[in-house]
Design a protein around this motif. Sequence first.
Motif, PDB file in Angstrom:
ATOM      1  N   GLY A   1       0.771  -1.224   0.000  1.00 17.68           N
ATOM      2  CA  GLY A   1       0.000   0.000   0.000  1.00 17.68           C
ATOM      3  C   GLY A   1       0.806   1.279   0.000  1.00 17.68           C
ATOM      4  O   GLY A   1       0.249   2.360   0.165  1.00 17.68           O
ATOM      5  N   ILE A   2       2.145   1.173  -0.217  1.00 16.80           N
ATOM      6  CA  ILE A   2       2.869   2.436  -0.294  1.00 16.80           C
ATOM      7  C   ILE A   2       2.488   3.105  -1.615  1.00 16.80           C
ATOM      8  O   ILE A   2       2.179   2.441  -2.611  1.00 16.80           O
ATOM      9  N   SER A   3       2.457   4.421  -1.604  1.00 21.36           N
ATOM     10  CA  SER A   3       1.934   5.160  -2.750  1.00 21.36           C
ATOM     11  C   SER A   3       2.894   5.110  -3.935  1.00 21.36           C
ATOM     12  O   SER A   3       4.091   4.851  -3.787  1.00 21.36           O
ATOM     13  N   SER A   4       2.357   5.373  -5.105  1.00 20.97           N
ATOM     14  CA  SER A   4       3.175   5.382  -6.299  1.00 20.97           C
ATOM     15  C   SER A   4       4.243   6.477  -6.195  1.00 20.97           C
ATOM     16  O   SER A   4       5.392   6.290  -6.600  1.00 20.97           O
ATOM     17  N   GLU A   5       3.863   7.585  -5.603  1.00 25.04           N
ATOM     18  CA  GLU A   5       4.804   8.685  -5.389  1.00 25.04           C
ATOM     19  C   GLU A   5       5.968   8.251  -4.474  1.00 25.04           C
ATOM     20  O   GLU A   5       7.136   8.548  -4.761  1.00 25.04           O
ATOM     21  N   ALA A   6       5.654   7.520  -3.422  1.00 22.57           N
ATOM     22  CA  ALA A   6       6.698   7.036  -2.518  1.00 22.57           C
ATOM     23  C   ALA A   6       7.622   6.041  -3.241  1.00 22.57           C
ATOM     24  O   ALA A   6       8.846   6.088  -3.081  1.00 22.57           O
ATOM     25  N   LYS A   7       7.030   5.171  -4.057  1.00 18.11           N
ATOM     26  CA  LYS A   7       7.859   4.215  -4.819  1.00 18.11           C
ATOM     27  C   LYS A   7       8.834   4.958  -5.724  1.00 18.11           C
ATOM     28  O   LYS A   7      10.006   4.593  -5.853  1.00 18.11           O
ATOM     29  N   LYS A   8       8.337   5.988  -6.368  1.00 17.64           N
ATOM     30  CA  LYS A   8       9.172   6.780  -7.274  1.00 17.64           C
ATOM     31  C   LYS A   8      10.362   7.383  -6.528  1.00 17.64           C
ATOM     32  O   LYS A   8      11.499   7.362  -7.008  1.00 17.64           O
ATOM     33  N   LYS A   9      10.097   7.899  -5.333  1.00 21.99           N
ATOM     34  CA  LYS A   9      11.173   8.489  -4.529  1.00 21.99           C
ATOM     35  C   LYS A   9      12.163   7.437  -4.046  1.00 21.99           C
ATOM     36  O   LYS A   9      13.359   7.698  -3.952  1.00 21.99           O
ATOM     37  N   VAL A  10      11.662   6.273  -3.718  1.00 21.07           N
ATOM     38  CA  VAL A  10      12.545   5.190  -3.296  1.00 21.07           C
ATOM     39  C   VAL A  10      13.475   4.804  -4.455  1.00 21.07           C
ATOM     40  O   VAL A  10      14.690   4.675  -4.280  1.00 21.07           O
ATOM     41  N   VAL A  11      12.899   4.670  -5.642  1.00 25.57           N
ATOM     42  CA  VAL A  11      13.701   4.285  -6.807  1.00 25.57           C
ATOM     43  C   VAL A  11      14.734   5.355  -7.154  1.00 25.57           C
ATOM     44  O   VAL A  11      15.927   5.062  -7.331  1.00 25.57           O
ATOM     45  N   SER A  12      14.315   6.607  -7.216  1.00 24.27           N
ATOM     46  CA  SER A  12      15.290   7.644  -7.602  1.00 24.27           C
ATOM     47  C   SER A  12      16.291   7.892  -6.475  1.00 24.27           C
ATOM     48  O   SER A  12      17.491   8.053  -6.715  1.00 24.27           O
ATOM     49  N   GLY A  13      15.819   7.842  -5.231  1.00 28.88           N
ATOM     50  CA  GLY A  13      16.708   8.115  -4.099  1.00 28.88           C
ATOM     51  C   GLY A  13      17.783   7.046  -3.925  1.00 28.88           C
ATOM     52  O   GLY A  13      18.969   7.362  -3.757  1.00 28.88           O
ATOM     53  N   ILE A  14      17.396   5.801  -3.975  1.00 30.22           N
ATOM     54  CA  ILE A  14      18.388   4.729  -3.791  1.00 30.22           C
ATOM     55  C   ILE A  14      19.381   4.726  -4.959  1.00 30.22           C
ATOM     56  O   ILE A  14      20.581   4.537  -4.776  1.00 30.22           O
ATOM     57  N   THR A  15      18.886   4.961  -6.153  1.00 32.00           N
ATOM     58  CA  THR A  15      19.794   5.010  -7.307  1.00 32.00           C
ATOM     59  C   THR A  15      20.851   6.100  -7.104  1.00 32.00           C
ATOM     60  O   THR A  15      22.045   5.889  -7.353  1.00 32.00           O
ATOM     61  N   LYS A  16      20.400   7.232  -6.606  1.00 30.28           N
ATOM     62  CA  LYS A  16      21.319   8.356  -6.339  1.00 30.28           C
ATOM     63  C   LYS A  16      22.394   7.983  -5.305  1.00 30.28           C
ATOM     64  O   LYS A  16      23.565   8.379  -5.434  1.00 30.28           O
TER      65      LYS A  16
ATOM     66  N   GLU B   1      24.986   6.167  -7.237  1.00 33.42           N
ATOM     67  CA  GLU B   1      25.719   7.096  -8.113  1.00 33.42           C
ATOM     68  C   GLU B   1      26.756   7.881  -7.316  1.00 33.42           C
ATOM     69  O   GLU B   1      27.871   8.114  -7.796  1.00 33.42           O
ATOM     70  N   ASP B   2      26.371   8.269  -6.116  1.00 31.80           N
ATOM     71  CA  ASP B   2      27.276   9.067  -5.287  1.00 31.80           C
ATOM     72  C   ASP B   2      28.529   8.312  -4.848  1.00 31.80           C
ATOM     73  O   ASP B   2      29.498   8.917  -4.398  1.00 31.80           O
ATOM     74  N   ILE B   3      28.498   6.987  -4.940  1.00 31.46           N
ATOM     75  CA  ILE B   3      29.738   6.255  -4.634  1.00 31.46           C
ATOM     76  C   ILE B   3      30.393   5.726  -5.915  1.00 31.46           C
ATOM     77  O   ILE B   3      31.239   4.839  -5.868  1.00 31.46           O
ATOM     78  N   GLY B   4      29.970   6.255  -7.052  1.00 35.52           N
ATOM     79  CA  GLY B   4      30.702   5.975  -8.283  1.00 35.52           C
ATOM     80  C   GLY B   4      30.142   4.902  -9.200  1.00 35.52           C
ATOM     81  O   GLY B   4      30.812   4.478 -10.149  1.00 35.52           O
ATOM     82  N   ILE B   5      28.923   4.462  -8.931  1.00 36.91           N
ATOM     83  CA  ILE B   5      28.333   3.428  -9.788  1.00 36.91           C
ATOM     84  C   ILE B   5      27.436   4.099 -10.834  1.00 36.91           C
ATOM     85  O   ILE B   5      26.664   4.995 -10.504  1.00 36.91           O
ATOM     86  N   PRO B   6      27.556   3.695 -12.094  1.00 36.70           N
ATOM     87  CA  PRO B   6      26.717   4.311 -13.127  1.00 36.70           C
ATOM     88  C   PRO B   6      25.232   4.020 -12.872  1.00 36.70           C
ATOM     89  O   PRO B   6      24.879   2.890 -12.531  1.00 36.70           O
ATOM     90  N   ARG B   7      24.384   5.019 -13.063  1.00 30.92           N
ATOM     91  CA  ARG B   7      22.983   4.838 -12.673  1.00 30.92           C
ATOM     92  C   ARG B   7      22.270   3.719 -13.414  1.00 30.92           C
ATOM     93  O   ARG B   7      21.402   3.051 -12.859  1.00 30.92           O
TER      94      ARG B   7
END
Lengths: 67, 67, 67, 67, 67, 67
Positions: free
Chosen positions: D11-26, D29-35
Motif C-alpha cells: 500500500g505504499i503510494s506510487s509517489e513514494a515508490k518513485k522516490k525510493v527508486v530515484s533516491g536509492i539510485t542516487k 551514483e554518489d559512490i561511483g556506480i553508473p545509474r
Amino acid sequence: MPIVVVYTWSGISSEAKKKVVSGITKVFEDIGIPRHAVEIIIVETPKENWGVGGEQASEKFRDIKPP
Amino acid sequence: MPIVVVYTWSGISSEAKKKVVSGITKVFEDIGIPRHAVEIIIVETPKENWGVGGEQASEKFRDIKPP
Amino acid sequence: MPIVVVYTWSGISSEAKKKVVSGITKVFEDIGIPRHAVEIIIVETPKENWGVGGEQASEKFRDIKPP
Amino acid sequence: MPIVVVYTWSGISSEAKKKVVSGITKVFEDIGIPRHAVEIIIVETPKENWGVGGEQASEKFRDIKPP
Amino acid sequence: MPIVVVYTWSGISSEAKKKVVSGITKVFEDIGIPRHAVEIIIVETPKENWGVGGEQASEKFRDIKPP
Amino acid sequence: MPIVVVYTWSGISSEAKKKVVSGITKVFEDIGIPRHAVEIIIVETPKENWGVGGEQASEKFRDIKPP
C-alpha cells in the motif's frame, strides 16, 4: 538481526501466519536473541509460481492446500 | 538445493512460468544435480515497483509487456 | 528484469557457475526476453547453513559435494 | 550491480515508490556506480505478513499506514 | 519496515558500505519513515557469481572494481 | 514449501545454526506441513554489512556478538 524471509504458497491462513511469526521469534529467543530484534516477512506466491522437480506445484501438488 | 528465486514483472503467462520452471531445473540437471532437489519461486511485482537507472519500469518501459 | 537469485552450497566450481549463468539466461531468451536484461546472482552458503527436513545438509548429505 | 530488494508493507503510494527508486539510485551514483547499473525491486506484503518482536505488524502497528 | 537487501560484488569498501547504509536510510526518512525502522543488509558475492547478459561479471567487466 | 531465508551476522555458532534449523522446521510441522518440505538457508554477513537506523551494526552494536 535476524531478518527472516519466509516464502510460502498463497493462501495460508491468518492464524498460521500468527503461529509462524510467534514460533520463529521464539526459536531465536531460545538462542539468546532479544525478541524485539527478530523481524519476519512472509512472501506468498501462487502455486503456479512454485517449481519442484521441474513441475509447477499447481500441477504436482494439485490437491494440497496451504495451512 | 539449489533454491532459485526469480523476480519478474507481474503478469507473465502461465505458459512462460512453466517454461521457466522446467528450463531452470534442466540447467541444474545438466551439471549433475538431481531434478527433485531443484526448487524455484517466481516472485511477481508490478512494473511501478521496479527501478532501472533511477526510473520506474512503468515509465521507462511503458510499452513493454512481460512474456 | 528478470533478476534471478540462486542459493547453493558453497564450493560449486567456476565451470558450474558459468553453465548456470549461461543456461538460465538462455531459458529467458527462449521466452522472448532480451539476454542483456537477465541478471543472475549466485549466493553460496556452507552446508551447515542449510536445513532440509530439520537437519543440516552437512549432516544429512555428509558425502555429497556441490558440482 | 547492485541489485536492491526492498520489502515494505503493501500500500505504499506510487509517489513514494518513485522516490525510493530515484533516491536509492542516487545513493549508488554518489559512490561511483553508473545509474543504469542500479536495479531495484520493491516487494510489498500485507501487514499481517510482517512479524516484529513476535507480533504481526497488523496488530502491533495497527494504526500506522505505509507512506 | 522497510527491510532492504543490497546485492553487490565482493570487495566494496567499508566507507562505501557506510554511505550505502546512511544514504538508503535517509531516502526512507524523507518519505516519512522513522530511521530506527530501516534495516539494511549488504550481501556481497564474488564477480564470478554474477551473470549479466549470459556472461559472468568476472569476464564481462574484467577491469571494473567495486567502489 | 516453505523456503526460509535467515539473514544473520557472521559468526553464529554451529550449535546455534542447528537449533535454528530444527526449531524453525518444528514451527512449520506444528501447523501441518511435513518436515521434509521445509528448507532453510542461513545467510551470514559481517556486522559492517548491516545497517540499523542509519548506522552499521559494527558501530552501533560494537560489543554484541552473535549467539
